[in-house]
Design a protein around this motif. Structure first.
Motif, PDB file in Angstrom:
ATOM      1  N   LEU A  32       0.827  -1.201   0.000  1.00 36.94           N
ATOM      2  CA  LEU A  32       0.000   0.000   0.000  1.00 36.94           C
ATOM      3  C   LEU A  32       0.863   1.254   0.000  1.00 36.94           C
ATOM      4  O   LEU A  32       1.772   1.387   0.816  1.00 36.94           O
ATOM      5  CB  LEU A  32      -0.903   0.012   1.235  1.00 36.94           C
ATOM      6  N   MET A  40      -7.732   2.179   1.393  1.00 37.02           N
ATOM      7  CA  MET A  40      -7.228   0.852   1.739  1.00 37.02           C
ATOM      8  C   MET A  40      -6.319   0.907   2.959  1.00 37.02           C
ATOM      9  O   MET A  40      -6.339   0.008   3.806  1.00 37.02           O
ATOM     10  CB  MET A  40      -6.489   0.250   0.544  1.00 37.02           C
ATOM     11  N   LEU A  41      -5.517   1.969   3.062  1.00 34.38           N
ATOM     12  CA  LEU A  41      -4.619   2.105   4.205  1.00 34.38           C
ATOM     13  C   LEU A  41      -5.406   2.205   5.503  1.00 34.38           C
ATOM     14  O   LEU A  41      -5.066   1.559   6.501  1.00 34.38           O
ATOM     15  CB  LEU A  41      -3.736   3.339   4.031  1.00 34.38           C
ATOM     16  N   ARG A  43      -8.401   1.076   6.180  1.00 36.28           N
ATOM     17  CA  ARG A  43      -8.985  -0.226   6.510  1.00 36.28           C
ATOM     18  C   ARG A  43      -7.934  -1.212   7.001  1.00 36.28           C
ATOM     19  O   ARG A  43      -8.227  -2.113   7.787  1.00 36.28           O
ATOM     20  CB  ARG A  43      -9.691  -0.812   5.285  1.00 36.28           C
ATOM     21  N   ALA A  44      -6.699  -1.063   6.522  1.00 36.90           N
ATOM     22  CA  ALA A  44      -5.638  -2.020   6.852  1.00 36.90           C
ATOM     23  C   ALA A  44      -5.060  -1.815   8.247  1.00 36.90           C
ATOM     24  O   ALA A  44      -4.381  -2.709   8.767  1.00 36.90           O
ATOM     25  CB  ALA A  44      -4.516  -1.927   5.818  1.00 36.90           C
ATOM     26  N   ARG A  46      -4.529  -1.857  12.146  1.00 40.64           N
ATOM     27  CA  ARG A  46      -4.953  -2.852  13.126  1.00 40.64           C
ATOM     28  C   ARG A  46      -5.062  -2.186  14.497  1.00 40.64           C
ATOM     29  O   ARG A  46      -4.069  -1.734  15.054  1.00 40.64           O
ATOM     30  CB  ARG A  46      -3.956  -4.013  13.168  1.00 40.64           C
ATOM     31  N   PRO A 128       0.581  -2.233   9.224  1.00 40.00           N
ATOM     32  CA  PRO A 128       0.958  -3.529   8.635  1.00 40.00           C
ATOM     33  C   PRO A 128       2.268  -3.476   7.852  1.00 40.00           C
ATOM     34  O   PRO A 128       2.674  -2.426   7.344  1.00 40.00           O
ATOM     35  CB  PRO A 128      -0.222  -3.844   7.702  1.00 40.00           C
TER      36      PRO A 128
END
Length: 273
Positions: A32, A40-41, A43-44, A46, A128
């Motif tokens: 990413l 997307m970042l 959502r990724a 954690r 991530p």
């Protein structure tokens, strides 16, 4: 002869297509890009919470949900936990915490997390491993128990590459979390720091455990540095050491906390010889 020529033409076409396909594949970058793939970042990330589609709540009503202070910038290597401390006006009146990568079409709703020892609120976020180098703004707001939401606050987040043997890094005010691959030799690794006149704190995490620090080791009871207490904040030069074993893990995590304006620090990592 026509058949032979036809076969040669097909082979040349296949070869040309394969070469073109390989060139395009070799030029691809995997992972990413934090400055381009914001949705997307976000959502990724954690963290302990729920990811929700839409705009992050902010700036509604009047109440006690105000963030008094927070780091303006953090620097991190992908694949490690990031701890971002902040201060609110009244922790007893915080019912929800919202967090988002600025510009994303989704956000996170989470709860208030506090250090068991000091009561200091903080975010605990894993960036991530597949996130590439680059910068993005991490924005957040809080909601009190009457539904009032604070304005949006922002922390510039910079994803940096992992270091290796004999690496040297420098920094200033804010939070720096970097990883180092210390190679294949077992033995004593050294972390040589220079904090100059304004005090900073250095902590080292290895194989999931806090193993060295300029102050008291973090634990379940004390999870983040406390700028008010000043435990572990030192000036001048010094060395921390680590018993390194590549069969256990090759990755060492270094956390440097600079709480005070104008601070500067340097760090060099020496692998076992």
């Amino acid at each position: 002869m026509k058949n032979i020529g036809y076969i040669i033409l097909i082979m040349m076409t296949v070869f040309a297509f394969s070469a073109c396909e390989k060139e395009e594949t070799d030029s691809l970058e995997y992972g990413l890009a934090p400055e381009k793939q914001l949705d997307m970042l976000c959502r990724a990330l954690r963290l302990d919470g729920q990811n929700i589609e839409g705009e992050m709540p902010s700036g509604t009503g009047q109440g006690n949900a105000l963030i008094v202070s927070h780091p303006e910038a953090v620097e991190i290597s992908a694949g490690v936990l990031l701890f971002i401390p902040y201060t609110v006006r009244d922790t007893n009146d915080v019912c929800k915490v919202f967090l988002q990568v600025d510009g994303a079409n989704n956000y996170w709703e989470t709860r208030l997390i506090q250090d068991p020892s000091s009561g200091q609120p903080f975010f605990e976020i894993l960036i991530p491993k597949f996130v590439q180098e680059g910068d993005f703004d991490l924005v957040f707001s809080i909601e009190d128990c009457n539904g009032n939401v604070s304005p949006v606050y922002s922390t510039l987040t910079s994803v940096q590459p992992a270091g290796d043997c004999d690496s040297a890094i420098s920094g200033s005010v804010g939070i720096t979390v970097r990883t180092f691959d210390l190679g294949e030799k077992k033995g004593e690794a050294r972390f040589l720091y220079e904090m100059y006149s304004i005090r900073d704190r250095l902590d080292i995490r290895y194989n999931g455990d806090w193993v060295a620090s300029t102050g008291s080791l973090f634990s379940d009871a004390v999870r983040i540095p406390n700028c008010d207490v000043m435990d572990g904040f030192v000036s001048g030069a010094g060395i921390l050491t680590l018993n390194y074993d590549p069969s256990v893990s090759r990755t060492v995590e270094v956390y440097i906390s600079g709480c005070f304006s104008g601070t500067l620090w340097d760090l060099r990592v020496d692998c076992p010889e």
